[in-house]
Each structure stands twice: as C-alpha cells, then as structure tokens.
Design an enzyme around this catalytic site. Structure first.
Site, mmCIF file in Angstrom:
data_model
loop_
_atom_site.group_PDB
_atom_site.id
_atom_site.type_symbol
_atom_site.label_atom_id
_atom_site.label_comp_id
_atom_site.label_asym_id
_atom_site.label_seq_id
_atom_site.Cartn_x
_atom_site.Cartn_y
_atom_site.Cartn_z
ATOM 1 C CG HIS A 24 -4.072 -10.565 2.002
ATOM 2 N ND1 HIS A 24 -3.195 -9.607 2.021
ATOM 3 C CD2 HIS A 24 -4.985 -10.584 2.906
ATOM 4 C CE1 HIS A 24 -3.467 -8.924 3.235
ATOM 5 N NE2 HIS A 24 -4.450 -9.438 3.837
ATOM 6 C CG HIS B 185 -8.218 -6.544 2.888
ATOM 7 N ND1 HIS B 185 -9.043 -6.038 4.396
ATOM 8 C CD2 HIS B 185 -7.270 -7.020 3.486
ATOM 9 C CE1 HIS B 185 -8.254 -6.402 5.256
ATOM 10 N NE2 HIS B 185 -7.080 -6.866 4.866
ATOM 11 C CG ASP C 180 -0.202 -5.226 1.535
ATOM 12 O OD1 ASP C 180 -1.429 -5.781 1.891
ATOM 13 O OD2 ASP C 180 0.643 -4.991 2.209
ATOM 14 C CB ILE C 181 1.402 -0.115 2.143
ATOM 15 C CG1 ILE C 181 2.277 1.098 1.815
ATOM 16 C CG2 ILE C 181 1.416 -0.677 3.518
ATOM 17 C CD1 ILE C 181 1.303 2.265 2.594
ATOM 18 C CD GLN D 237 -11.547 -7.854 8.155
ATOM 19 O OE1 GLN D 237 -12.145 -9.026 8.601
ATOM 20 N NE2 GLN D 237 -11.828 -6.959 7.397
ATOM 21 C CG ASN E 215 -5.579 -12.372 7.293
ATOM 22 O OD1 ASN E 215 -5.551 -13.512 7.327
ATOM 23 N ND2 ASN E 215 -4.637 -11.362 7.176
HETATM 24 P P1 5GP Z 1 -5.196 -7.528 7.030
HETATM 25 O O1 5GP Z 1 -4.187 -7.524 8.150
HETATM 26 O O2 5GP Z 1 -6.461 -6.679 7.478
HETATM 27 O O3 5GP Z 1 -5.598 -8.659 6.359
HETATM 28 O O4 5GP Z 1 -4.361 -6.975 5.881
HETATM 29 C C1 5GP Z 1 -4.492 -5.491 5.913
HETATM 30 C C2 5GP Z 1 -3.061 -5.147 4.527
HETATM 31 O O5 5GP Z 1 -3.572 -4.046 4.294
HETATM 32 C C3 5GP Z 1 -1.976 -5.407 5.129
HETATM 33 O O6 5GP Z 1 -1.243 -6.094 4.434
HETATM 34 C C4 5GP Z 1 -1.488 -3.908 4.987
HETATM 35 O O7 5GP Z 1 0.026 -4.006 4.621
HETATM 36 C C5 5GP Z 1 -2.391 -3.247 3.926
HETATM 37 N N1 5GP Z 1 -2.225 -1.995 4.051
HETATM 38 C C6 5GP Z 1 -2.630 -1.094 5.132
HETATM 39 N N2 5GP Z 1 -2.919 0.200 4.855
HETATM 40 C C7 5GP Z 1 -2.622 0.142 3.595
HETATM 41 C C8 5GP Z 1 -2.290 1.427 2.867
HETATM 42 O O8 5GP Z 1 -2.535 2.539 3.117
HETATM 43 N N3 5GP Z 1 -1.985 1.207 1.566
HETATM 44 C C9 5GP Z 1 -1.697 -0.015 0.872
HETATM 45 N N4 5GP Z 1 -1.264 -0.284 -0.199
HETATM 46 N N5 5GP Z 1 -1.821 -1.206 1.751
HETATM 47 C C10 5GP Z 1 -2.133 -1.127 3.091
#
Ligand code: 5GP
Ligand code: ZN
Length: 136
Positions: free
Chosen positions: A101, A99, A30-31, A93, A86
């Site tokens: 985690h 995705h 994760d970034i 989400q 999420n």
């Molecule tokens: P969500 O909040 O949708 O469950 O999580 C999305 C996750 O994707 C976040 O933890 C965010 O840091 C990660 N993320 C979003 N864009 C990128 C990206 O371009 N590269 C990587 N490696 N992670 C990303």
C-alpha cells in the site's frame, strides 16, 4: 492463481485504474481509498507473502514502488507517504496476493504514522529480545 482477484486484475479480467506498470509489477488505485491517491503495488507473480516471492522479484518490486511514488509525486504532489503492507491475516491482509500500500499524506488529513498500527510490546524488554536474536 486463477481465482485470485489480483491475478485477475493483472490479466485484465477485472478492471482497474493503472498508475504504473512494468514487466514484473503493476500499481493501481485502491478501490476503497484511505487517502487521495491510495495505490497498491503488486508483483505479477502470484505470491501470498514475501516468503513466496523470489529475491529477484522482491528487488524489482522495490524499484516499482519507487517508480510509483515518483509518478504520484508528479500527479498529486503529496507532502509525505506511508508505505507498507499487511502481511498475513493477523497483520490485516485480506487479499492473499502480496500488495504494497502507498498512502500519500497531506497536511490536515488527520492520519497517523505506522506507530499507530499497534502499541503492545508483548511484556518483554528490549534487552531480553536482543538476547534472543543473538542466539540465532
Ligand atoms: P489488504 O487488507 O489485503 O492489505 O488490502 C487489500 C486492498 O485491496 C484493500 O485496500 C481493498 O480496497 C483493495 N481491493 C480489493 N479488491 C479490489 C479490487 O477489485 N480492485 C481494486 N482496485 N482494489 C481492490
Ligand atoms: Zn494472485
């Protein structure tokens, strides 16, 4: 989907640090990590939620989650994990491509359990809820 950032990561149009890959799934760092070794595992099929992913690919995703955790175990030796996703906007989400985690856990990391996500029983008893499920 062409504009989906996770589809772009699958296609290599956006760079990522790969942790695990198989024919149907990709896991990458994760970034914005919330834990040392925070990884997301995604199916290569574009599906916003589990409802759009086939049962077959969902099965394969669960194996990919296990393989990813095995690899994290080898590299980082965490003491435990929280694993989840999420699901939908109300669930937090932000990226509309399913995705999962994986948060490796270490003693002293000051994290909580999945029970810390929400604590609001909606004012309905367990017995009343059970009756609703019995009707279906
Ligand atoms: P969500 O909040 O949708 O469950 O999580 C999305 C996750 O994707 C976040 O933890 C965010 O840091 C990660 N993320 C979003 N864009 C990128 C990206 O371009 N590269 C990587 N490696 N992670 C990303
Ligand atoms: Zn996508």
């Amino acid at each position: 989907m062409s504009e989906c950032i996770f589809c772009k990561i699958i296609k290599g149009e956006i760079a990522s640090y790969k942790v695990y890959e198989d024919e149907n799934n990709l896991a990458f760092l994760d970034i914005n990590p919330h834990a040392k070794g925070h990884v997301v595992v995604i199916p290569k099929d574009h599906a916003e939620t589990i409802f759009e992913l086939s049962d077959e690919k969902m099965e394969k995703l669960s194996i990919a989650i296990k393989r990813t955790i095995e690899k994290i175990n080898l590299v980082l030796q965490p003491e435990g994990y929280n694993v989840g996703w999420n699901h939908g906007k109300i669930g937090g989400q932000t990226v509309p491509h399913l995705h999962v985690h994986i948060f490796p856990r270490y003693s002293g990391d000051q994290g909580g359990s999945v029970h810390s996500i929400v604590n609001n029983n909606g004012g309905i008893s367990v017995e009343q809820l059970a009756k609703k499920f019995e009707k279906i």
